[in-house]
Design an enzyme around this catalytic site. Structure first.
Site, short mmCIF file in Angstrom:
data_model
loop_
_atom_site.label_atom_id
_atom_site.label_comp_id
_atom_site.label_asym_id
_atom_site.label_seq_id
_atom_site.Cartn_x
_atom_site.Cartn_y
_atom_site.Cartn_z
N ARG A 221 7.24 -72.24 -5.85
CA ARG A 221 6.68 -73.01 -4.75
C ARG A 221 7.66 -73.01 -3.57
NH1 ARG A 221 2.51 -72.33 -6.84
NH2 ARG A 221 1.00 -73.85 -7.61
N HIS A 269 1.79 -65.17 -1.23
CA HIS A 269 1.44 -65.95 -2.43
C HIS A 269 0.49 -65.14 -3.32
CE1 HIS A 269 1.06 -70.27 -4.15
NE2 HIS A 269 0.81 -69.39 -5.10
P1 NDP Z 1 5.44 -73.86 -17.49
O1 NDP Z 1 5.12 -75.31 -17.39
O2 NDP Z 1 4.95 -73.08 -18.65
O3 NDP Z 1 7.03 -73.67 -17.45
C1 NDP Z 1 7.86 -74.45 -16.64
C2 NDP Z 1 9.31 -74.20 -17.05
O4 NDP Z 1 10.17 -74.92 -16.15
C3 NDP Z 1 9.61 -74.72 -18.47
O5 NDP Z 1 10.50 -73.83 -19.12
C4 NDP Z 1 10.32 -76.04 -18.20
O6 NDP Z 1 11.23 -76.44 -19.21
C5 NDP Z 1 11.07 -75.73 -16.92
N1 NDP Z 1 11.39 -76.96 -16.19
C6 NDP Z 1 10.55 -77.86 -15.62
N2 NDP Z 1 11.23 -78.85 -15.05
C7 NDP Z 1 12.55 -78.60 -15.29
C8 NDP Z 1 13.74 -79.26 -14.97
N3 NDP Z 1 13.74 -80.43 -14.30
N4 NDP Z 1 14.90 -78.73 -15.36
C9 NDP Z 1 14.92 -77.56 -16.06
N5 NDP Z 1 13.82 -76.87 -16.39
C10 NDP Z 1 12.64 -77.38 -16.00
O7 NDP Z 1 4.93 -73.20 -16.12
P2 NDP Z 1 4.52 -71.69 -15.84
O8 NDP Z 1 5.57 -70.80 -16.36
O9 NDP Z 1 3.12 -71.44 -16.27
O10 NDP Z 1 4.51 -71.69 -14.23
C11 NDP Z 1 5.66 -72.01 -13.48
C12 NDP Z 1 5.32 -72.19 -12.01
O11 NDP Z 1 5.02 -70.94 -11.41
C13 NDP Z 1 4.05 -73.02 -11.74
O12 NDP Z 1 4.33 -74.40 -11.82
C14 NDP Z 1 3.69 -72.59 -10.33
O13 NDP Z 1 4.30 -73.43 -9.37
C15 NDP Z 1 4.29 -71.18 -10.22
N6 NDP Z 1 3.24 -70.16 -10.09
C16 NDP Z 1 3.23 -69.36 -8.96
C17 NDP Z 1 2.29 -68.38 -8.83
C18 NDP Z 1 2.29 -67.47 -7.66
O14 NDP Z 1 1.35 -66.69 -7.47
N7 NDP Z 1 3.32 -67.49 -6.82
C19 NDP Z 1 1.25 -68.16 -9.85
C20 NDP Z 1 1.37 -69.02 -10.99
C21 NDP Z 1 2.33 -69.99 -11.09
P3 NDP Z 1 10.70 -76.78 -20.71
O15 NDP Z 1 10.27 -75.44 -21.29
O16 NDP Z 1 11.89 -77.31 -21.37
O17 NDP Z 1 9.56 -77.74 -20.54
C1 OXD Z 2 -0.66 -71.06 -9.44
C2 OXD Z 2 -0.55 -70.36 -8.19
O1 OXD Z 2 -0.02 -72.09 -9.59
O2 OXD Z 2 -1.41 -69.50 -7.91
O3 OXD Z 2 -1.38 -70.59 -10.33
O4 OXD Z 2 0.40 -70.57 -7.42
#
Ligand code: NDP
Ligand code: OXD
Length: 306
Positions: A221, A269
Site C-alpha cells: 500500500r 497498482h
Molecule cells: P496476509 O494477511 O496473508 O499476510 C500479511 C503478513 O504481514 C503476515 O505474514 C503477517 O504476519 C505480516 N504482518 C502484519 N502485520 C505485521 C506487523 N505489525 N509486524 C510484522 N508482520 C506483520 O496478506 P497477503 O499476503 O494476502 O497480502 C498482503 C498485502 O498485499 C495486502 O494486505 C494488500 O495490501 C497487498 N496487496 C497488493 C496488491 C497489489 O496489486 N498491489 C494485490 C494484493 C494484495 P503473521 O503471518 O504473523 O500474521
Molecule cells: C488487493 C489489491 O488488496 O488489489 O487485493 O490491492
C-alpha cells in the site's frame, strides 16, 4: 439466498453473471440504497450506507486481499469480513517481484539504454550474494514471493508478526527483530497489510538501516511509504532505486515526482490483479461452507487489522 454486489471501480455485469451462474438458486443483484436485506455482500471499497442498511449480512467478501478500506468503515458486529485468499494473486505477485529484482540486479534498464543507442557492451556480472532480499510480510503473498526469489538463489530474509519456518528463508518476527532483518537486507519487498502498526513503516529510519545502495519494491500500500524520505535517500545514494506499484494517492497525480524520477519505476497498482473467475469460485466455495456452518479461510481479525 440474496447476494448483493457493491464494488466501486469494477464493471459489475460480468461479476453478477458469474456469481449467478455459480449460485443458480440465489438472487444476485447490484446493490442499491434501500434494497431488501441480503445474506451476503461482495464488496470493494463500499460506502458506509451499505453496512448501515444491511446489518443482517452474514459475511461481506472483499474482492481483494487488502482490507484497509473496509476497516475504515463501521461493519455490523455479526458480519464476517472475508478477504481473498490468494485466488491467483500470489503467482502474479511472485512474477512482479522477481521481474523487479532481476531487472535491477541484471541491470536490464542499462542494457536496454545501451542497445537502443546501438552499443554492444558488457557489464560486470553482479553477485547474487550481494543482493539479499528481505520480504516484509510472510503471509499468503509474501511466503510465495519468498519461495520464488529463493529459486533464483538470492539470499532471502522474511519478517512477520508471528515466528515462521520457511525452507530457504531466514525468518525474523516481531518489532524486536525488525532492525536485524533490515540490517541484513539490500532489496526490500513490502507485502505487509496496511494497519496502524505498519503505516509509514518505509521511512528514513528503516530504509537507512538497509545495505547501502538498497532497492525498494513496494507492492502493498502507498501509505506504507513516506515518499519524501525515499526521494531524499535516492539523492544520498543510500537507495539505488525503487519499483513502486502502490501510492498514497491513486491514480498517481500528474505532477508527482515519481513519474519522472530516473531511478523509480512506476506501475499502476497492477502487480497482482483480482482474477474474476478464481475469485468467484473462492467466494462461492466459502458461501457454501458458511451455509454448512463450517469455518472458512481469510476471515479478517478486526483486532489485528488484517
Ligand atoms: P496476509 O494477511 O496473508 O499476510 C500479511 C503478513 O504481514 C503476515 O505474514 C503477517 O504476519 C505480516 N504482518 C502484519 N502485520 C505485521 C506487523 N505489525 N509486524 C510484522 N508482520 C506483520 O496478506 P497477503 O499476503 O494476502 O497480502 C498482503 C498485502 O498485499 C495486502 O494486505 C494488500 O495490501 C497487498 N496487496 C497488493 C496488491 C497489489 O496489486 N498491489 C494485490 C494484493 C494484495 P503473521 O503471518 O504473523 O500474521
Ligand atoms: C488487493 C489489491 O488488496 O488489489 O487485493 O490491492
Amino acid at each position: 439466498m440474496r447476494i448483493t454486489f457493491c464494488c466501486t471501480d469494477t464493471k459489475p455485469e460480468p461479476w453478477l453473471q458469474g456469481l449467478q451462474a455459480a449460485l443458480p438458486q440465489a438472487d444476485v443483484s447490484l446493490w442499491h440504497s434501500g434494497d431488501a436485506p441480503a445474506d451476503y455482500a461482495v464488496v470493494w471499497a463500499p460506502p458506509q450506507t451499505l453496512f448501515d442498511q444491511q446489518p443482517q449480512l452474514k459475511a461481506a467478501f472483499n474482492i481483494g486481499a487488502g482490507v484497509d478500506a473496509l476497516l475504515a468503515l463501521q461493519v455490523p458486529p455479526q458480519t464476517k469480513l472475508v478477504r481473498l485468499d490468494d485466488a491467483g494473486m500470489s503467482v502474479q505477485m511472485a512474477e512482479y517481484v522477481c521481474h523487479a529484482l532481476i531487472r535491477h540486479t541484471r541491470e536490464f534498464d542499462a542494457y536496454e539504454a545501451d542497445t537502443r543507442a546501438g552499443n554492444w557492451s558488457f557489464r560486470k556480472p553482479l553477485a547474487r550474494a550481494d543482493f539479499p532480499v528481505g520480504i516484509l510480510g510472510l503471509g499468503v503473498l509474501g511466503a510465495r514471493v519468498a519461495q520464488a526469489v529463493a529459486q533464483f538463489e538470492f539470499p532471502v530474509l522474511g519478517w512477520s508478526r508471528s515466528p515462521k519456518h520457511i525452507a530457504g528463508v531466514q525468518c525474523f518476527s516481531g518489532a524486536q527483530e525488525l532492525d536485524r532483518f533490515l540490517a541484513g537486507t539490500r532489496v526490500l519487498v513490502n507485502l505487509l497489510p496496511l494497519t496502524p502498526e505498519t503505516e509509514n513503516i518505509l521511512n528514513r529510519h528503516t530504509l537507512s538501516q538497509l545495505h547501502s545502495g538498497a532497492y525498494l519494491i513496494n507492492v502493498a500500500r502507498g501509505r506504507h511509504l513516506v515518499e519524501e524520505d525515499l526521494l531524499a535517500l535516492l539523492e544520498t545514494g543510500q537507495m539505488a532505486g525503487a519499483m513502486l506499484d502502490v501510492f498514497r494517492t491513486e491514480p498517481l497525480p500528474a505532477d508527482h515526482p515519481f513519474w519522472t524520477h530516473p531511478r523509480i519505476t512506476v506501475t499502476p497498482h497492477t502487480s497482482a490483479r483480482t482474477l474474476r473467475s478464481e475469485s468467484i469460485a473462492q467466494i462461492v466455495g466459502k458461501i457454501h461452507a458458511l451455509e454448512r456452518g463450517e469455518p472458512v479461510a481469510g476471515v479478517v481479525d478486526l483486532v489485528r487489522g488484517y
